[in-house]
Design a protein around this motif. Sequence first.
Motif, PDB file in Angstrom:
ATOM      1  N   ILE A  12       0.735  -0.899  -0.416  1.00  0.00           N
ATOM      2  CA  ILE A  12      -0.052  -0.251  -0.129  1.00  0.00           C
ATOM      3  C   ILE A  12       1.138   0.853  -0.270  1.00  0.00           C
ATOM      4  N   GLY A  13       1.959   1.268   0.222  1.00  0.00           N
ATOM      5  CA  GLY A  13       3.127   2.333   0.644  1.00  0.00           C
ATOM      6  C   GLY A  13       3.810   2.626  -0.836  1.00  0.00           C
ATOM      7  N   SER A  14       3.759   1.441  -1.760  1.00  0.00           N
ATOM      8  CA  SER A  14       4.102   1.883  -3.164  1.00  0.00           C
ATOM      9  C   SER A  14       3.361   2.028  -3.464  1.00  0.00           C
ATOM     10  N   GLN A  15       1.980   1.890  -3.674  1.00  0.00           N
ATOM     11  CA  GLN A  15       0.696   2.416  -4.417  1.00  0.00           C
ATOM     12  C   GLN A  15       0.605   4.099  -3.821  1.00  0.00           C
ATOM     13  N   ILE A  16       0.894   4.097  -2.819  1.00  0.00           N
ATOM     14  CA  ILE A  16       1.036   5.489  -2.569  1.00  0.00           C
ATOM     15  C   ILE A  16       1.612   6.311  -2.717  1.00  0.00           C
ATOM     16  N   ILE A  17       2.980   6.000  -2.979  1.00  0.00           N
ATOM     17  CA  ILE A  17       4.246   7.031  -3.186  1.00  0.00           C
ATOM     18  C   ILE A  17       3.880   6.836  -4.871  1.00  0.00           C
ATOM     19  N   LYS A  18       3.919   6.291  -5.649  1.00  0.00           N
ATOM     20  CA  LYS A  18       3.107   6.305  -7.018  1.00  0.00           C
ATOM     21  C   LYS A  18       2.062   6.812  -7.383  1.00  0.00           C
ATOM     22  N   GLY A  19       1.398   7.070  -6.415  1.00  0.00           N
ATOM     23  CA  GLY A  19       0.193   7.879  -6.762  1.00  0.00           C
ATOM     24  C   GLY A  19       0.621   9.687  -6.370  1.00  0.00           C
ATOM     25  N   VAL A  20       1.009   9.270  -5.274  1.00  0.00           N
ATOM     26  CA  VAL A  20       1.463  10.716  -5.333  1.00  0.00           C
ATOM     27  C   VAL A  20       2.338  11.414  -5.677  1.00  0.00           C
ATOM     28  N   ALA A  21       3.310  10.563  -6.434  1.00  0.00           N
ATOM     29  CA  ALA A  21       4.620  10.998  -7.395  1.00  0.00           C
ATOM     30  C   ALA A  21       3.579  11.569  -9.034  1.00  0.00           C
ATOM     31  N   GLU A  26       6.499  14.330 -10.177  1.00  0.00           N
ATOM     32  CA  GLU A  26       7.674  14.155  -9.589  1.00  0.00           C
ATOM     33  C   GLU A  26       7.960  12.446  -9.266  1.00  0.00           C
ATOM     34  N   SER A  27       9.399  11.874  -9.625  1.00  0.00           N
ATOM     35  CA  SER A  27       9.895  10.923  -9.776  1.00  0.00           C
ATOM     36  C   SER A  27       9.424  10.177  -8.509  1.00  0.00           C
ATOM     37  N   GLU A  28       9.203   8.902  -8.518  1.00  0.00           N
ATOM     38  CA  GLU A  28       8.953   8.558  -7.397  1.00  0.00           C
ATOM     39  C   GLU A  28       9.809   8.038  -6.455  1.00  0.00           C
ATOM     40  N   GLN A  29      11.327   8.133  -6.309  1.00  0.00           N
ATOM     41  CA  GLN A  29      12.343   8.180  -5.572  1.00  0.00           C
ATOM     42  C   GLN A  29      12.230   9.397  -4.992  1.00  0.00           C
ATOM     43  N   ALA A  32       9.181   9.237  -2.015  1.00  0.00           N
ATOM     44  CA  ALA A  32       9.393   9.175  -1.626  1.00  0.00           C
ATOM     45  C   ALA A  32      10.101   9.503  -0.784  1.00  0.00           C
ATOM     46  N   GLY A  33      10.848  10.189  -0.996  1.00  0.00           N
ATOM     47  CA  GLY A  33      12.450  10.998  -0.033  1.00  0.00           C
ATOM     48  C   GLY A  33      12.025  11.711   1.114  1.00  0.00           C
ATOM     49  N   VAL A  34      10.837  12.751   0.386  1.00  0.00           N
ATOM     50  CA  VAL A  34       9.896  13.670   0.532  1.00  0.00           C
ATOM     51  C   VAL A  34       9.098  12.698   1.783  1.00  0.00           C
ATOM     52  N   LEU A  35       8.065  12.057   1.581  1.00  0.00           N
ATOM     53  CA  LEU A  35       7.398  10.836   2.382  1.00  0.00           C
ATOM     54  C   LEU A  35       7.967  10.834   3.612  1.00  0.00           C
ATOM     55  N   SER A  36       9.008  10.464   3.308  1.00  0.00           N
ATOM     56  CA  SER A  36       9.934   9.535   4.438  1.00  0.00           C
ATOM     57  C   SER A  36      10.432  10.966   5.730  1.00  0.00           C
ATOM     58  N   SER A  77      -8.606   4.139  -7.485  1.00  0.00           N
ATOM     59  CA  SER A  77     -10.037   4.869  -7.696  1.00  0.00           C
ATOM     60  C   SER A  77      -9.917   7.021  -7.509  1.00  0.00           C
ATOM     61  N   LEU A  78      -8.824   6.957  -6.606  1.00  0.00           N
ATOM     62  CA  LEU A  78      -8.667   7.888  -5.534  1.00  0.00           C
ATOM     63  C   LEU A  78      -7.272   8.680  -7.054  1.00  0.00           C
ATOM     64  N   PHE A  79      -6.178   8.147  -6.930  1.00  0.00           N
ATOM     65  CA  PHE A  79      -5.003   8.648  -8.143  1.00  0.00           C
ATOM     66  C   PHE A  79      -5.550   8.430  -9.539  1.00  0.00           C
ATOM     67  N   GLY A  80      -6.503   7.764  -9.756  1.00  0.00           N
ATOM     68  CA  GLY A  80      -7.164   7.261 -11.284  1.00  0.00           C
ATOM     69  C   GLY A  80      -7.721   8.743 -11.749  1.00  0.00           C
ATOM     70  N   GLY A  81      -6.619   9.568 -12.992  1.00  0.00           N
ATOM     71  CA  GLY A  81      -7.015  10.572 -13.429  1.00  0.00           C
ATOM     72  C   GLY A  81      -6.945  12.096 -12.559  1.00  0.00           C
ATOM     73  N   GLY A  82      -5.654  11.579 -11.412  1.00  0.00           N
ATOM     74  CA  GLY A  82      -6.171  12.684 -10.727  1.00  0.00           C
ATOM     75  C   GLY A  82      -6.937  13.249  -9.350  1.00  0.00           C
ATOM     76  N   VAL A  83      -6.269  13.592  -8.872  1.00  0.00           N
ATOM     77  CA  VAL A  83      -6.340  13.848  -6.630  1.00  0.00           C
ATOM     78  C   VAL A  83      -8.271  14.481  -7.256  1.00  0.00           C
ATOM     79  N   ASP A  84      -8.708  14.385  -6.626  1.00  0.00           N
ATOM     80  CA  ASP A  84     -10.351  14.999  -6.356  1.00  0.00           C
ATOM     81  C   ASP A  84      -9.299  16.782  -5.757  1.00  0.00           C
ATOM     82  N   ASP A  85     -10.267  17.926  -6.259  1.00  0.00           N
ATOM     83  CA  ASP A  85      -9.558  18.953  -5.610  1.00  0.00           C
ATOM     84  C   ASP A  85     -10.140  18.686  -4.040  1.00  0.00           C
ATOM     85  N   ASN A  86     -11.358  18.001  -4.162  1.00  0.00           N
ATOM     86  CA  ASN A  86     -11.944  18.031  -2.427  1.00  0.00           C
ATOM     87  C   ASN A  86     -10.501  17.789  -1.292  1.00  0.00           C
TER      88      ASN A  86
END
Length: 214
Positions: A12-21, A26-29, A32-36, A77-86
């Motif tokens: 789930i962490g990998s999915q979060i990093i990929k989605g946030v990236a 930005e790159s996943e690496q 991940a550095g920012v999140l850490s 669903s959260l990351f698909g097509g971009g995170v919702d403004d809400n």
Amino acid sequence: MSGLLDLLNSPIGSQIIKGVAGQAGESEQKTAGVLSMALPLLMGAMKKNTATPEGAQGLMSALTNKHDGSILDNLGSLFGGGVDDNVMNDGQGILNHVLGAKQPQVENALSQKAGVSSDTVATILKVAAPLLMGVLGKQARNENVVESNGIGNLLGGLLGSDENSNKEQSLIESFLDSDGDGSILDDVAGMVLGGSNKGGGSGIGGLLGGLFGK
């Protein structure tokens, strides 16, 4: 309880990093550095806030009424097509509460430490904040935390439960309020950047490097 290191290293962490990236462009690496660095900082600030009954009750209320962990149930669903403004607006509201007027200072510090733009850091934080609250909400449900006096222990557990982690968390909290005036993020830029030396150092960056085994 799984700590933040376990979370970021989990599927789930990998999915979060990929989605946030993807959202931040930005790159996943680097994401991940920012999140850490950002997640322990945000949790340390939250834990500091829960030292007062009002702060603990406020967080407990937010977890009970809004951030119950359901945001983590369908990340595709959260990351698909971009995170919702809400979600982004919710994240900004959380950051306003946790970081207050220090948010630009924190973003600039993380930007320099991670080697990404401050705008990118701002986007990462806006997406990460609701997800972090979701993690807390899910843990609160799993551990049946229903009273505000259990929130501090829950946060402490995610930051690390062994003796060494507890010492580091105490240091993180003391650095977050370096001059003891109650403003928990005073001089955070200098502290984060001060931990850039490879030996670990005495800054927040060095402490978080130790927390994440780097």
